[in-house]
Write a protein that holds these residues in place. Structure first.
Motif, short mmCIF file in Angstrom:
data_model
loop_
_atom_site.label_atom_id
_atom_site.label_comp_id
_atom_site.label_asym_id
_atom_site.label_seq_id
_atom_site.Cartn_x
_atom_site.Cartn_y
_atom_site.Cartn_z
N GLY A 232 35.36 51.13 36.47
CA GLY A 232 35.65 51.07 35.05
C GLY A 232 36.78 50.11 34.72
O GLY A 232 37.40 49.50 35.60
N VAL A 233 37.03 50.00 33.42
CA VAL A 233 38.09 49.13 32.90
C VAL A 233 39.02 49.97 32.05
O VAL A 233 38.57 50.64 31.11
N ARG A 234 40.30 49.97 32.38
CA ARG A 234 41.28 50.70 31.58
C ARG A 234 41.94 49.75 30.59
O ARG A 234 42.38 48.65 30.97
N LEU A 235 42.01 50.19 29.35
CA LEU A 235 42.57 49.38 28.28
C LEU A 235 43.99 49.81 27.95
O LEU A 235 44.46 50.86 28.39
N GLY A 236 44.65 48.98 27.16
CA GLY A 236 46.05 49.22 26.85
C GLY A 236 46.31 50.52 26.12
O GLY A 236 47.41 51.08 26.22
N ASP A 237 45.33 51.02 25.39
CA ASP A 237 45.52 52.29 24.67
C ASP A 237 45.14 53.49 25.51
O ASP A 237 45.09 54.62 25.01
N GLY A 238 44.87 53.26 26.80
CA GLY A 238 44.52 54.35 27.70
C GLY A 238 43.04 54.62 27.81
O GLY A 238 42.61 55.38 28.68
N THR A 239 42.25 54.02 26.95
CA THR A 239 40.79 54.19 27.00
C THR A 239 40.24 53.60 28.29
O THR A 239 40.72 52.57 28.77
N GLU A 240 39.24 54.26 28.87
CA GLU A 240 38.58 53.70 30.04
C GLU A 240 37.10 53.49 29.74
O GLU A 240 36.42 54.39 29.22
N VAL A 241 36.62 52.30 30.03
CA VAL A 241 35.22 51.95 29.86
C VAL A 241 34.54 52.04 31.22
O VAL A 241 34.89 51.30 32.14
N ALA A 242 33.60 52.96 31.36
CA ALA A 242 32.89 53.12 32.63
C ALA A 242 32.03 51.90 32.91
O ALA A 242 31.42 51.34 31.99
N ALA A 243 31.97 51.49 34.16
CA ALA A 243 31.20 50.30 34.51
C ALA A 243 30.72 50.36 35.95
O ALA A 243 31.48 50.73 36.85
N ASP A 244 29.47 49.97 36.16
CA ASP A 244 28.93 49.81 37.51
C ASP A 244 29.24 48.42 38.04
O ASP A 244 29.22 48.20 39.26
N ALA A 245 29.50 47.50 37.14
CA ALA A 245 29.92 46.15 37.51
C ALA A 245 30.73 45.58 36.36
O ALA A 245 30.49 45.92 35.19
N VAL A 246 31.68 44.72 36.69
CA VAL A 246 32.53 44.07 35.68
C VAL A 246 32.41 42.57 35.88
O VAL A 246 32.67 42.05 36.96
N VAL A 247 31.99 41.87 34.82
CA VAL A 247 31.89 40.42 34.86
C VAL A 247 33.05 39.84 34.06
O VAL A 247 33.26 40.21 32.90
N ILE A 248 33.82 38.96 34.69
CA ILE A 248 35.01 38.39 34.07
C ILE A 248 34.73 36.95 33.65
O ILE A 248 34.38 36.12 34.48
N GLY A 249 34.89 36.70 32.36
CA GLY A 249 34.67 35.36 31.83
C GLY A 249 35.79 35.00 30.88
O GLY A 249 35.61 34.99 29.67
N ILE A 250 36.97 34.75 31.42
CA ILE A 250 38.16 34.50 30.59
C ILE A 250 38.58 33.03 30.66
O ILE A 250 39.75 32.70 30.45
N GLY A 251 37.63 32.18 30.93
CA GLY A 251 37.92 30.75 30.94
C GLY A 251 37.95 30.15 32.32
O GLY A 251 37.85 30.86 33.34
N ILE A 252 38.10 28.84 32.36
CA ILE A 252 38.14 28.12 33.62
C ILE A 252 39.37 27.22 33.66
O ILE A 252 39.99 26.92 32.63
N VAL A 253 39.72 26.80 34.85
CA VAL A 253 40.88 25.94 35.09
C VAL A 253 40.38 24.69 35.82
O VAL A 253 39.65 24.80 36.81
N PRO A 254 40.74 23.50 35.35
CA PRO A 254 40.28 22.29 36.05
C PRO A 254 40.79 22.25 37.49
O PRO A 254 41.95 22.55 37.75
#
Length: 418
Positions: A232-254
Motif C-alpha cells: 500500500g501507499v501511506r499518505l500525509g494525512d495517515g490514509t493508506e491506499v491498498a495496492a498489489d503493485a505501485v507504479v511510480i511516474g514522477i518524471g524523468i531526469v536527463p
C-alpha cells in the motif's frame, strides 16, 4: 568482450561512436548511412535488447495490442547489413574528449572521430521509506513494461503515483485490463504544469469517467508492505491506499552524468547549439538528454518526447559529417492514446507562459482543438479526436503571427485563414 557485436566498423580511421543504443542512437546510425557516410559506426548500449521505441511501452505493447517485435527500430540483420558495430550489454564508464576515447565498464576503450550522446533519461525515484520493495515499478525499459503488464490483472489493485503522461497512460492500460486503479498526485489536476487548468480538467474527467480513483493534493510519505513486498501507499494525512503493485511516474531526469564528468556544459541536460553540438566541437547530443538551442524559440529547449528522439539524430548525423545547413528547428510534437481519447500536441509552452486558451469545439465532447496563446500568437495547439490538422497548427505556431481569436475558435474557418 562484454555484450554483443555485429557488423564491422573496425580497422579503419576512427569511427563515429554513438553512446545510447536507443531510438535516437539507431536513427542516427541510419541517418549517417543515408547521408552517404561510409566510415565506421559503433553503437553502444547498456541494454541487451537491440534499439527499440519507448512509446509502445506505455501504449500498445503494454495493452497487449502490439507484439514485442513491433517495438524494434530495425530488424536484427540491419546493423550488419549497414556496417554498424552494435555493442549491447555494454555501459560506457567515461568519456575522454582530449583523447577522443570512451572507456567501457569492462575496461575496453573505443576511439572516436565524432561522438554522439543519445543516453536519454532515467525515471525520477520516489524518496520515501519502502520504495525499494518488490511490486514497486517504474517504466522506462521493455522489461519494466513486461513487469507492469504482469501486474495488470482483472481485480488487481494498482496505485499510480504521479499524474503525468506515463502515469495516466499506465492508469488507462490498467483500467482497460480490468484492474482497480488509484492515481495519487501532489498537484490539483493531472498534467497541470504541461497543459494548464483549462485542458488538464479534460484528462481528470476522462479518467474519472473510466472508474479511476483520482486523489489530488496528496503527499506520499511511505510505501507499506510485508516481507519485502509492497502492500500500500501511506499518505500525509495517515490514509493508506491498498495496492498489489505501485507504479511510480514522477518524471524523468536527463542521463547527463557522463557528459558532466567529461567537462561538457550541462544545464537541465547536455547543452547544445542549434546543430546539436555540445561545448566540445567533436561531441554531439540528441533526444531526451539534449538541451538544444532552438532557433524558432530563441532559447534552449529540452523535449522529452518520441519525436525528438526520432528527428534530432538526423540533424546530428548531418552536422557530424560537416553539413553546415544541419539545424534542428522542428516544432515539438507529442501524442497520447488513453481509452477512446487520442490526441496530438504541437508547439511549446513553458509553465504559465500563456495568457489565453482558445477552444475550437467543446472540451466536454472530447472532440476539439485547444490553442495556447500569448499576445495573440499561437504557442501550441492540441487536437483531441480531431485528425489531419497538425500541419496547419504547426504553421500557426511557426508563423508567430497574431491571430483573430474568434476566427480561431470557429470550426467553419480553415486554420490557414484565421
Amino acid at each position: 568482450m562484454a555484450g554483443t557485436e555485429t557488423g564491422a566498423g573496425q580497422g579503419r580511421e576512427r569511427p563515429i561512436v554513438i553512446v545510447g543504443a536507443s531510438l535516437g542512437g539507431a536513427k542516427a546510425a541510419e541517418a549517417l548511412r543515408e547521408a552517404g557516410y561510409r566510415g565506421g559506426i559503433v553503437l553502444i548500449g547498456d541494454e541487451h535488447e537491440r534499439p527499440y521505441e519507448r512509446p509502445p511501452l506505455s501504449k500498445g505493447y503494454l495493452l497487449g495490442k502490439e507484439s514485442r517485435e513491433k517495438i524494434y527500430v530495425h530488424p536484427p540483420q540491419w546493423y550488419a547489413e549497414h556496417d554498424v558495430t552494435l555493442r549491447l550489454g555494454t555501459a560506457v564508464a567515461a568519456i575522454d574528449p582530449a583523447g577522443h576515447t570512451v572507456t567501457l565498464t569492462d575496461d575496453g576503450r573505443v576511439e572516436y572521430a565524432k561522438l554522439l550522446l543519445t543516453t536519454g533519461s532515467v525515471p525520477r525515484r520516489l524518496p520515501v521509506p519502502g520504495a525499494d520493495q518488490d511490486g514497486v515499478l517504474y517504466l522506462r525499459r521493455v522489461e519494466d513494461s513486461d513487469r507492469i503488464k504482469e501486474a495488470l490483472r482483472p481485480g488487481a489493485r494498482i496505485a499510480v503515483i504521479g499524474a503525468g503522461w506515463i502515469g495516466l497512460e499506465v492508469a488507462a492500460a490498467a483500467r482497460t485490463a480490468g484492474a482497480e486503479v488509484t492515481v495519487l498526485e501532489a498537484l490539483e489536476l493531472p498534467l497541470l504544469r504541461v497543459l494548464g487548468r483549462e485542458v488538464a480538467q479534460v484528462f481528470a474527467d476522462l479518467h474519472r469517467d473510466h472508474g479511476v480513483d483520482l486523489r489530488f493534493g496528496v503527499q506520499v510519505t511511505e510505501l507499506t508492505g510485508a516481507d519485502g513486498t509492497v502492500s500500500g501507499v501511506r499518505l500525509g494525512d495517515g490514509t493508506e491506499v491498498a495496492a498489489d503493485a505501485v507504479v511510480i511516474g514522477i518524471g524523468i531526469v536527463p542521463a547527463a552524468g557522463l557528459a558532466e564528468a567529461a567537462g561538457l556544459e550541462v544545464d537541465n541536460g547536455i547543452k547544445t547549439d542549434q546543430h546539436l553540438r555540445t561545448s566540445d566541437p567533436d561531441v554531439y547530443a540528441a533526444g531526451d538528454v539534449a538541451n538544444a538551442f532552438h532557433p524558432l524559440f530563441e532559447r534552449h529547449v529540452r523535449v522529452e518526447h518520441w519525436a525528438n528522439a526520432l528527428n534530432q539524430p538526423q540533424t546530428a548525423a548531418r552536422a557530424m559529417i560537416g553539413r553546415s545547413d544541419a539545424v534542428y528547428d522542428r516544432v515539438p510534437y507529442f501524442f497520447t492514446d488513453q481509452y477512446d481519447l487520442g490526441m496530438e500536441y504541437v508547439g511549446y509552452v513553458e509553465p504559465g507562459g500563456y495568457d489565453r486558451v482558445v477552444f475550437r469545439g467543446a472540451p466536454a465532447t472530447r472532440e476539439f482543438i485547444a490553442f495556447w496563446l500569448s499576445g495573440g500568437r499561437v504557442l501550441a495547439g492540441m487536437n483531441v479526436n480531431v485528425w489531419d490538422v497538425t500541419d496547419p497548427i504547426r504553421e500557426l505556431v511557426r508563423s508567430g503571427r497574431v491571430v483573430d481569436a474568434d476566427r480561431l475558435a470557429d470550426p467553419g474557418v480553415p486554420l490557414g485563414e484565421v
